[in-house]
Design a protein around this motif. Structure first.
Motif, PDB file in Angstrom:
ATOM      1  N   ALA A   1       0.845  -1.198   0.000  1.00  0.00           N
ATOM      2  CA  ALA A   1       0.000   0.000   0.000  1.00  0.00           C
ATOM      3  C   ALA A   1       0.879   1.247   0.000  1.00  0.00           C
ATOM      4  CB  ALA A   1      -0.906  -0.009   1.224  1.00  0.00           C
ATOM      5  N   LYS A   2       0.474   2.287  -0.739  1.00  0.00           N
ATOM      6  CA  LYS A   2       1.329   3.463  -0.924  1.00  0.00           C
ATOM      7  C   LYS A   2       0.929   4.657  -0.072  1.00  0.00           C
ATOM      8  CE  LYS A   2       2.651   2.208  -5.645  1.00  0.00           C
ATOM      9  NZ  LYS A   2       2.685   2.636  -7.069  1.00  0.00           N
ATOM     10  N   SER A   3      -0.345   4.940   0.062  1.00  0.00           N
ATOM     11  CA  SER A   3      -0.755   6.122   0.827  1.00  0.00           C
ATOM     12  C   SER A   3      -2.192   5.961   1.289  1.00  0.00           C
ATOM     13  CB  SER A   3      -0.624   7.399  -0.007  1.00  0.00           C
ATOM     14  OG  SER A   3      -1.508   7.359  -1.113  1.00  0.00           O
ATOM     15  N   PHE A   4      -2.569   6.833   2.217  1.00  0.00           N
ATOM     16  CA  PHE A   4      -3.931   6.834   2.741  1.00  0.00           C
ATOM     17  C   PHE A   4      -4.278   8.242   3.190  1.00  0.00           C
ATOM     18  CE2 PHE A   4      -6.865   6.531   6.383  1.00  0.00           C
ATOM     19  CZ  PHE A   4      -7.947   5.974   5.721  1.00  0.00           C
ATOM     20  N   SER A   5      -5.501   8.689   2.922  1.00  0.00           N
ATOM     21  CA  SER A   5      -5.937  10.025   3.315  1.00  0.00           C
ATOM     22  C   SER A   5      -7.182   9.945   4.182  1.00  0.00           C
ATOM     23  CB  SER A   5      -6.229  10.891   2.082  1.00  0.00           C
ATOM     24  OG  SER A   5      -7.309  10.359   1.343  1.00  0.00           O
ATOM     25  N   ARG A   6      -7.288  10.903   5.116  1.00  0.00           N
ATOM     26  CA  ARG A   6      -8.451  10.953   5.998  1.00  0.00           C
ATOM     27  C   ARG A   6      -8.789  12.402   6.286  1.00  0.00           C
ATOM     28  NH1 ARG A   6      -9.103   8.664  12.241  1.00  0.00           N
ATOM     29  NH2 ARG A   6     -11.247   9.403  12.529  1.00  0.00           N
ATOM     30  N   THR A   7     -10.088  12.717   6.281  1.00  0.00           N
ATOM     31  CA  THR A   7     -10.560  14.068   6.552  1.00  0.00           C
ATOM     32  C   THR A   7     -11.215  14.121   7.923  1.00  0.00           C
ATOM     33  OG1 THR A   7     -10.933  14.516   4.200  1.00  0.00           O
ATOM     34  CG2 THR A   7     -12.072  15.924   5.774  1.00  0.00           C
ATOM     35  N   GLU A   8     -10.817  15.094   8.749  1.00  0.00           N
ATOM     36  CA  GLU A   8     -11.383  15.297  10.071  1.00  0.00           C
ATOM     37  C   GLU A   8     -11.963  16.701  10.154  1.00  0.00           C
ATOM     38  OE1 GLU A   8      -8.991  13.230  13.384  1.00  0.00           O
ATOM     39  OE2 GLU A   8      -7.488  13.835  11.921  1.00  0.00           O
TER      40      GLU A   8
ATOM     41  N   LYS B   1      -9.772  19.384   8.102  1.00  0.00           N
ATOM     42  CA  LYS B   1      -8.381  19.013   7.852  1.00  0.00           C
ATOM     43  C   LYS B   1      -8.314  17.658   7.180  1.00  0.00           C
ATOM     44  CE  LYS B   1      -5.878  17.464  11.226  1.00  0.00           C
ATOM     45  NZ  LYS B   1      -5.098  17.381  12.490  1.00  0.00           N
ATOM     46  N   THR B   2      -7.594  17.596   6.074  1.00  0.00           N
ATOM     47  CA  THR B   2      -7.352  16.333   5.373  1.00  0.00           C
ATOM     48  C   THR B   2      -5.881  15.963   5.507  1.00  0.00           C
ATOM     49  OG1 THR B   2      -9.129  16.738   3.766  1.00  0.00           O
ATOM     50  CG2 THR B   2      -7.445  15.135   3.166  1.00  0.00           C
ATOM     51  N   THR B   3      -5.621  14.787   6.035  1.00  0.00           N
ATOM     52  CA  THR B   3      -4.264  14.307   6.241  1.00  0.00           C
ATOM     53  C   THR B   3      -3.967  13.181   5.263  1.00  0.00           C
ATOM     54  OG1 THR B   3      -4.410  14.831   8.600  1.00  0.00           O
ATOM     55  CG2 THR B   3      -2.638  13.360   7.916  1.00  0.00           C
ATOM     56  N   VAL B   4      -2.897  13.333   4.503  1.00  0.00           N
ATOM     57  CA  VAL B   4      -2.454  12.302   3.570  1.00  0.00           C
ATOM     58  C   VAL B   4      -1.184  11.678   4.136  1.00  0.00           C
ATOM     59  CG1 VAL B   4      -1.701  11.766   1.233  1.00  0.00           C
ATOM     60  CG2 VAL B   4      -3.453  13.522   1.615  1.00  0.00           C
ATOM     61  N   THR B   5      -1.239  10.387   4.411  1.00  0.00           N
ATOM     62  CA  THR B   5      -0.101   9.664   4.986  1.00  0.00           C
ATOM     63  C   THR B   5       0.544   8.786   3.922  1.00  0.00           C
ATOM     64  OG1 THR B   5      -1.214   9.613   7.132  1.00  0.00           O
ATOM     65  CG2 THR B   5       0.630   8.109   6.820  1.00  0.00           C
ATOM     66  N   LYS B   6       1.812   9.029   3.668  1.00  0.00           N
ATOM     67  CA  LYS B   6       2.561   8.174   2.750  1.00  0.00           C
ATOM     68  C   LYS B   6       3.146   7.009   3.528  1.00  0.00           C
ATOM     69  CE  LYS B   6       3.754  11.785  -0.577  1.00  0.00           C
ATOM     70  NZ  LYS B   6       4.849  12.475  -1.312  1.00  0.00           N
ATOM     71  N   LEU B   7       2.854   5.808   3.091  1.00  0.00           N
ATOM     72  CA  LEU B   7       3.263   4.610   3.809  1.00  0.00           C
ATOM     73  C   LEU B   7       4.621   4.110   3.328  1.00  0.00           C
ATOM     74  CD1 LEU B   7      -0.176   2.764   3.685  1.00  0.00           C
ATOM     75  CD2 LEU B   7       0.706   4.224   5.497  1.00  0.00           C
ATOM     76  N   ARG B   8       5.328   3.463   4.229  1.00  0.00           N
ATOM     77  CA  ARG B   8       6.607   2.866   3.841  1.00  0.00           C
ATOM     78  C   ARG B   8       6.359   1.748   2.843  1.00  0.00           C
ATOM     79  NH1 ARG B   8      11.034   3.701   7.101  1.00  0.00           N
ATOM     80  NH2 ARG B   8      11.831   1.629   6.568  1.00  0.00           N
ATOM     81  N   PRO B   9       7.258   1.549   1.892  1.00  0.00           N
ATOM     82  CA  PRO B   9       7.058   0.493   0.897  1.00  0.00           C
ATOM     83  C   PRO B   9       7.188  -0.895   1.517  1.00  0.00           C
ATOM     84  CG  PRO B   9       9.243   1.446   0.682  1.00  0.00           C
ATOM     85  CD  PRO B   9       8.514   2.289   1.682  1.00  0.00           C
ATOM     86  N   ARG B  10       6.890  -1.899   0.737  1.00  0.00           N
ATOM     87  CA  ARG B  10       7.033  -3.280   1.178  1.00  0.00           C
ATOM     88  C   ARG B  10       8.472  -3.531   1.618  1.00  0.00           C
ATOM     89  NH1 ARG B  10       5.962  -5.197  -3.295  1.00  0.00           N
ATOM     90  NH2 ARG B  10       3.715  -5.517  -3.082  1.00  0.00           N
ATOM     91  N   GLU B  11       8.645  -4.179   2.785  1.00  0.00           N
ATOM     92  CA  GLU B  11       9.996  -4.381   3.301  1.00  0.00           C
ATOM     93  C   GLU B  11      10.082  -5.636   4.160  1.00  0.00           C
ATOM     94  OE1 GLU B  11      10.890  -0.888   5.549  1.00  0.00           O
ATOM     95  OE2 GLU B  11       9.442  -1.323   7.128  1.00  0.00           O
ATOM     96  N   VAL B  12      11.281  -6.183   4.233  1.00  0.00           N
ATOM     97  CA  VAL B  12      11.600  -7.316   5.095  1.00  0.00           C
ATOM     98  C   VAL B  12      12.580  -6.817   6.147  1.00  0.00           C
ATOM     99  CG1 VAL B  12      12.614  -9.629   5.210  1.00  0.00           C
ATOM    100  CG2 VAL B  12      11.217  -8.988   3.238  1.00  0.00           C
TER     101      VAL B  12
END
Length: 295
Positions: free
Chosen positions: A262-269, A276-287
């Motif tokens: 998964a790459k990113s996720f946004s949420r509006t509060e 306020k809309t927050t866009v969170t960039k997620l860390r890439p797939r990792e071991v």
């Protein structure tokens, strides 16, 4: 950045606590708050809180006043594994600062105090109940609120109606010594009506965990799903997994995070004063591989 301010607070409080029975308890509280104007608002100069946000006062002095009251009832029965609580609250605040927000040429968000006539009242209720059934535990929690506030809309003081509700269910099941399951579905909805226009957000999801202990090994998996449907749809499916081996002093962990990438996720509060809309960039797939040493 570094900000230093000196403020004076007065909080006269009345509190009543009554144990109706050993397993029942009722609490009643009331509080009056009086807060002088924050020292940052005494100056018209711009104060930078960080690299992205700044505030500007209106060179005035006034008192923020507020009143809070609440009634709460709790029940606890350890022998039956039953716990529940219910709380009703009311809050009112006056002389609040109202901000006009804009962006400066350098990209900084400026919040300028243009009035201190803001009002905010809210009525809320929240509660929960949990019960233990042998190897299975279930808990249900919820909250709801309604209120009115004052906002700056198109440069004019406007009344605003606020509503919100949230809830979750927590489930824990351990049918075997080597298997434990946890699940927590939840939701949150908010809405705001101002100038005959309605703004809202709806957010829900589920967090799930699996534990399998085998001797000194523990197999762990976490599966999370989040979705925000208003004002724009955004969803993410997040999966982690790991295996750990633990001795008295050292723990070895090997696993994988964000298995499906998964790459990113946004949420509006929505709050009383802004959206306020927050866009969170997620860390890439990792071991990963961790070694934890306990002294």
């Amino acid at each position: 950045s570094f900000i230093k301010s000196t403020d004076l607070f007065t909080y006269p409080t009345a509190y009543f606590d009554w144990s109706i029975r050993p397993s029942w308890r009722m609490t009643v509280s009331a509080q009056y708050a009086c807060t002088p104007n924050n020292t940052e608002n005494l100056w018209r100069s711009v104060i930078y809180r960080d690299y992205m946000n700044a505030t500007e006062g209106n060179a005035g002095l006034s008192l923020e006043e507020g009143f809070r009251a609440a009634v709460a009832i709790q029940h606890k029965n350890v022998l039956e594994g039953l716990f529940c609580n219910l709380r009703l609250s009311f809050a009112s605040r006056y002389n609040l600062p109202l901000y006009d927000r804009s962006m400066l040429h350098n990209g900084t968000f400026l919040s300028r105090v243009i009035s201190r006539s803001g009002k905010n009242t809210a009525l809320g209720v929240n509660g929960g109940i949990s019960k233990v059934f042998g190897h299975f535990t279930v808990a249900v929690n919820g909250a709801a609120s309604v209120g009115k506030s004052t906002v700056i809309f198109n440069g004019v003081n406007m009344p605003c109606k606020n509503r919100g509700a949230s809830g979750n269910i927590s489930l824990f099941w351990s049918p075997l010594k080597w298997l434990s399951l946890e699940s927590q579905p939840f939701f949150a909805v908010q809405s705001r009506d101002v100038d005959n226009s309605q703004y809202g957000s709806f957010f829900f999801g589920s967090s799930n965990k699996l534990y399998i202990p085998v001797s000194k090994f523990i197999i762990h998996a976490a599966i999370d799903y989040f979705e925000c449907t208003k004002p724009e749809k955004s969803e993410v499916f997040f999966v982690d997994a790991s295996v750990s081996y633990k001795t008295k002093t050292i723990e070895y962990i090997i696993g994988a995070r964000n298995i499906f990438g998964a790459k990113s996720f946004s949420r509006t509060e929505i709050s009383d004063y802004y959206e306020k809309t927050t866009v969170t960039k997620l860390r890439p797939r990792e071991v990963f591989c961790d070694v934890v040493i306990n002294f």
